[in-house]
Design an enzyme around this catalytic site. Sequence first.
Site, PDB file in Angstrom:
ATOM      1  N   SER A 144       0.870  -1.378  -0.010  1.00 14.86           N
ATOM      2  CA  SER A 144      -0.081  -0.051  -0.031  1.00 14.86           C
ATOM      3  C   SER A 144       0.669   1.299   0.083  1.00 14.86           C
ATOM      4  CB  SER A 144      -0.985  -0.019   1.114  1.00 14.86           C
ATOM      5  OG  SER A 144      -2.047   0.992   0.782  1.00 14.86           O
ATOM      6  N   ASP A 161      -5.901   2.015  -3.821  1.00 12.26           N
ATOM      7  CA  ASP A 161      -7.043   1.785  -3.064  1.00 12.26           C
ATOM      8  C   ASP A 161      -7.790   2.902  -2.263  1.00 12.26           C
ATOM      9  OD1 ASP A 161      -5.410   1.517  -0.779  1.00 12.26           O
ATOM     10  OD2 ASP A 161      -6.140  -0.364  -0.267  1.00 12.26           O
ATOM     11  N   ASP A 179      -2.717   6.307  -3.684  1.00 12.50           N
ATOM     12  CA  ASP A 179      -1.662   5.720  -2.979  1.00 12.50           C
ATOM     13  C   ASP A 179      -0.918   4.826  -3.853  1.00 12.50           C
ATOM     14  OD1 ASP A 179      -3.669   3.630  -2.605  1.00 12.50           O
ATOM     15  OD2 ASP A 179      -2.962   3.075  -0.711  1.00 12.50           O
ATOM     16  N   ASP A 202      -0.833   1.276  -3.998  1.00 14.26           N
ATOM     17  CA  ASP A 202      -1.808   0.106  -4.585  1.00 14.26           C
ATOM     18  C   ASP A 202      -3.178   0.650  -4.913  1.00 14.26           C
ATOM     19  OD1 ASP A 202      -3.118   0.475  -2.100  1.00 14.26           O
ATOM     20  OD2 ASP A 202      -3.339  -1.785  -1.950  1.00 14.26           O
TER      21      ASP A 202
END
Length: 449
Positions: free
Chosen positions: A105, A247, A243, A245
Amino acid sequence: MAHRLFGTDGVRGKAGEYPLDHETIARLGGALVRAMGSSTSSGRPLRFLVGRDTRESGEWIERELARGVHSAGGEITTAGVIPTPAIAYVTRAMGFDAGLVISASHNPFEDNGIKVFSGKGEKFTETLEREVETIIYDRAWSVTGASDMPVDRTDVVDVYIAHARLALPDAERLGPFTLAIDTANGATTIVAPKLFRELGFDVHVLSAAPDGRNINLDSGSTHPDQIAAAVLELGCRMGVAFDGDGDRAIFVDADGRVVDGDAVLLMCARHWKAGGRLKGNAIVATVMSNIGLEIALRDSHIDLVRCAVGDKYVMEEMIKRDLSIGGEQSGHIIFSEYHFTGDGIVTALSVLRVMAESGRELADLASELVTYPQVLVNVRVREKQELAAVPSIAEAIARVERRLGGEGRLLVRYSGTEPLLRVMIEGKDQQQIQAWAAEIAGAVREHLG
């Protein structure tokens, strides 16, 4: 006794070190197949879809997972670099039995992680996680096969884009629109510019040159100052920073002001309610969301259900109560109409939809959230005693709660990792709440310090 591998967001660690060493990752792949019952009821092998962000360790972790899955009789296909929510959606839409995401993340590039989504596109349940952990530590089986085998590739970007676009059915209502996006040198680098350009936006892209080591580096949703400067310099109507990743999303209005998840939750909840789309007349947020959100929602007769920090807790609460919207102040928002995981791109499209249908700009919509002052005091403690059992501390807490009287919020809890008691107060007057926090802290120091 099996060790805990899975935290609140999958398996996390430094790439190359336990639990993200070659052997444990391969065993995780094998254990997943074994825990899920090696084949389906029709007898076909279990099928896994895997995707990753841009960290340099992603490719070898993917090969090790694949080695474990193959060795236990499963099949695995990679979607390559792709946002986490795309794997959650495509796993469900294309009938895979589970989806795997290799990402840490918003953490630095040295870290990585593995998240697992069920065939329904939801995060794995804790029961299944515990079962996988038990199997991993059972030394009666081993993983065979070579680590350098390529993984079959499939391109699912267009399947995901077609689904995400449903969140903004009539982009043309916005008129000419200059948009700045920051992809954090991460998983949205290819998808986000393509999608927004297809929708007709004039797109300026920042931090879209991943080199395996620059993911989230001074960029993305955790460093919104970069997108804020770009919006002002380029004269954009809005900026959005994802961000690593993909999400979560944090926004910037045309004046360069940052708009966080609380403001997004409020504008979407009110707009969904006005359009008859808000299920259960409530939304979910975590204990971190400002009391200002709760009060603004109360004015619109919308309930706020609070849960622990972590998108899996938001999701569980939404599923349990059958709600449309939930999320975190950090920009991690879930719209259950599209899927049960945070999705930065869908969040951006949902905010744009509110703008299109209301005819209002982002700054105007965000101004409806009045954020209350907050004070946070950490008190070092000798021991973590039940607070209700210490009369003078319990009395100090009760006094402050009475004074707040529904126009503020008090949260007193021990740190999960350090010998600290955290006292958080939100209220209308900064000096007043500071004095009240000091009063509770004083009682704690006297008895537990």
